[in-house]
Design a protein around this motif. Structure first.
Motif, PDB file in Angstrom:
ATOM      1  N   UNK A 120      33.385  28.593  32.518  1.00 34.96           N
ATOM      2  CA  UNK A 120      34.092  29.842  32.231  1.00 34.96           C
ATOM      3  C   UNK A 120      35.519  29.532  31.779  1.00 34.96           C
ATOM      4  N   UNK A 121      36.019  30.189  30.725  1.00 34.58           N
ATOM      5  CA  UNK A 121      37.396  29.951  30.259  1.00 34.58           C
ATOM      6  C   UNK A 121      38.426  30.263  31.342  1.00 34.58           C
ATOM      7  N   UNK A 122      39.567  29.610  31.248  1.00 36.64           N
ATOM      8  CA  UNK A 122      40.594  29.752  32.281  1.00 36.64           C
ATOM      9  C   UNK A 122      41.099  31.188  32.407  1.00 36.64           C
ATOM     10  N   UNK A 123      41.275  31.891  31.285  1.00 39.58           N
ATOM     11  CA  UNK A 123      41.790  33.260  31.370  1.00 39.58           C
ATOM     12  C   UNK A 123      40.823  34.176  32.110  1.00 39.58           C
ATOM     13  N   UNK A 124      39.520  33.924  31.979  1.00 38.22           N
ATOM     14  CA  UNK A 124      38.533  34.723  32.707  1.00 38.22           C
ATOM     15  C   UNK A 124      38.511  34.331  34.178  1.00 38.22           C
ATOM     16  N   UNK A 125      38.659  33.039  34.456  1.00 36.13           N
ATOM     17  CA  UNK A 125      38.752  32.597  35.847  1.00 36.13           C
ATOM     18  C   UNK A 125      39.940  33.240  36.546  1.00 36.13           C
ATOM     19  N   UNK A 126      41.047  33.396  35.836  1.00 36.90           N
ATOM     20  CA  UNK A 126      42.227  34.022  36.439  1.00 36.90           C
ATOM     21  C   UNK A 126      41.955  35.460  36.843  1.00 36.90           C
ATOM     22  N   UNK A 127      41.161  36.176  36.039  1.00 34.47           N
ATOM     23  CA  UNK A 127      40.768  37.542  36.398  1.00 34.47           C
ATOM     24  C   UNK A 127      39.947  37.528  37.677  1.00 34.47           C
ATOM     25  N   UNK A 128      39.006  36.587  37.757  1.00 37.98           N
ATOM     26  CA  UNK A 128      38.141  36.508  38.942  1.00 37.98           C
ATOM     27  C   UNK A 128      38.936  36.124  40.184  1.00 37.98           C
ATOM     28  N   UNK A 129      39.912  35.243  40.023  1.00 44.08           N
ATOM     29  CA  UNK A 129      40.759  34.851  41.157  1.00 44.08           C
ATOM     30  C   UNK A 129      41.496  36.067  41.701  1.00 44.08           C
ATOM     31  N   UNK A 130      42.038  36.886  40.793  1.00 42.62           N
ATOM     32  CA  UNK A 130      42.754  38.095  41.223  1.00 42.62           C
ATOM     33  C   UNK A 130      41.834  39.042  41.978  1.00 42.62           C
ATOM     34  N   UNK A 131      40.635  39.221  41.469  1.00 47.63           N
ATOM     35  CA  UNK A 131      39.678  40.139  42.114  1.00 47.63           C
ATOM     36  C   UNK A 131      39.281  39.615  43.488  1.00 47.63           C
TER      37      UNK A 131
END
Length: 313
Positions: A120-131
């Motif tokens: 998964x791309x890093x920008x999408x991982x960052x969204x998941x981390x926030x959630x």
């Protein structure tokens, strides 16, 4: 959809009857989900990670949103988007928003299952981390989506050194319960093959499993085959034996089935001068050996034919 109270002991018993050799892992996954934790299952391909997570979700009657991790998984694809055509006529209304799997899982209190998390791309991982941290997400022009009770992120991934993968940051590991899985034992893998191949499977399953397991330790191979290769070899050998009119144990049948089922699954180490067909043939020889008087060895079905055909290209 929220979960109903579940007898965890009964749940583990029921799941264990359908999954071979994974009692400990079933217990860990069930305990983590029952504790409302996010989960990451990490292990080689073909070790039943997805099967385990799907089975637990079904048994616990939890909603399940599936996401395939890849380089094209943008935040918009996982969160959701506004329908462009309807926006032109209706504006940015909540009814125009098309929820992605993350928004649906948050709203319904479901499991968000992400396969191949380390693709998964890093920008999408960052969204998941926030959630995972905040249990909510804010969508521009829509507002905040809060997690309903029952929402968890569950993910699976292969080891980081597999082709096309990246290391997962500590921020992800800090927010999940990690469960490491390895290959099952040889008897367990043989049982998996027998179950998958059906009641009509002949003998030789233990040898096929031995061959597949040897691919995981060969010095010329970076990645060996999963148990799926053993299943395919058994099924292809049965069909090939019928087609050629030979017993399934015939070397021309057995070796060709091994080459078809395994040569594409293994990955050669950088710098080796050998082909995957040569390595598979070596291992086949080690496990099965040659049988004197092989009826097909001198004609179109001969054991060496696929290697010559491949290396001449």
């Amino acid at each position: 959809m929220g979960e109903q109270p579940v007898d965890l002991h009964d749940l583990v018993t029921r799941l264990s009857s359908g999954v071979v050799g994974r009692v400990r892992e079933i217990e860990l996954v069930v305990a983590a989900i029952a504790s409302d934790r996010h989960i990451l299952i990490e292990g080689p391909p073909g070790t039943g990670k997805s099967t385990l997570l799907r089975g637990v979700a079904r048994a616990m009657d939890i909603g399940f949103e599936f996401v395939e991790g890849n380089a094209e998984l943008t935040p918009a694809r996982v969160v959701g988007h506004f329908d462009p055509a309807r926006v032109l006529s209706e504006g940015y209304d909540a009814d125009v928003f098309v929820p992605g799997p993350l928004a649906s899982a948050l709203q319904n209190g479901s499991l968000l299952y992400i396969e191949e998390l380390n693709r998964v791309p890093e920008e999408t991982l960052n969204v998941l981390i926030t959630v995972m941290s905040e249990r909510e997400i804010t969508v521009p022009r829509l507002g905040r989506i809060e997690a309903s009770p029952g929402f968890r992120l569950v993910a699976a991934m292969n080891p980081f050194d597999a082709v096309g993968t990246a290391r997962i940051s500590g921020a992800v590991y800090d927010r999940v319960c990690r469960i490491a899985v390895g290959y099952q034992s040889a008897p367990d893998e043989a049982e998996i093959v027998r179950r998958a191949a059906g009641a009509g499977v002949g003998g030789g399953v233990d040898q096929v499993v031995e061959l597949v397991r040897l691919t995981r330790a060969h010095p010329d191979l970076r990645v060996g085959s999963s148990v799926r290769g053993a299943i395919d070899m058994v099924l292809v050998a049965a069909s090939l034996a019928e087609l050629r009119g030979h017993p399934v144990e015939n070397p021309s049948v057995s070796l060709d089935a091994a080459l078809v089922a395994l040569s594409g699954r293994v990955r050669l180490r950088e710098g080796t001068t050998r082909t995957s067909e040569e390595v598979i043939s070596e291992l086949w020889q080690q496990v099965f050996g040659r049988v004197a008087g092989d009826e097909g060895a001198g004609d179109e079905g001969k054991a060496g034919a696929p290697i010559g055909a491949t290396t001449s290209n």
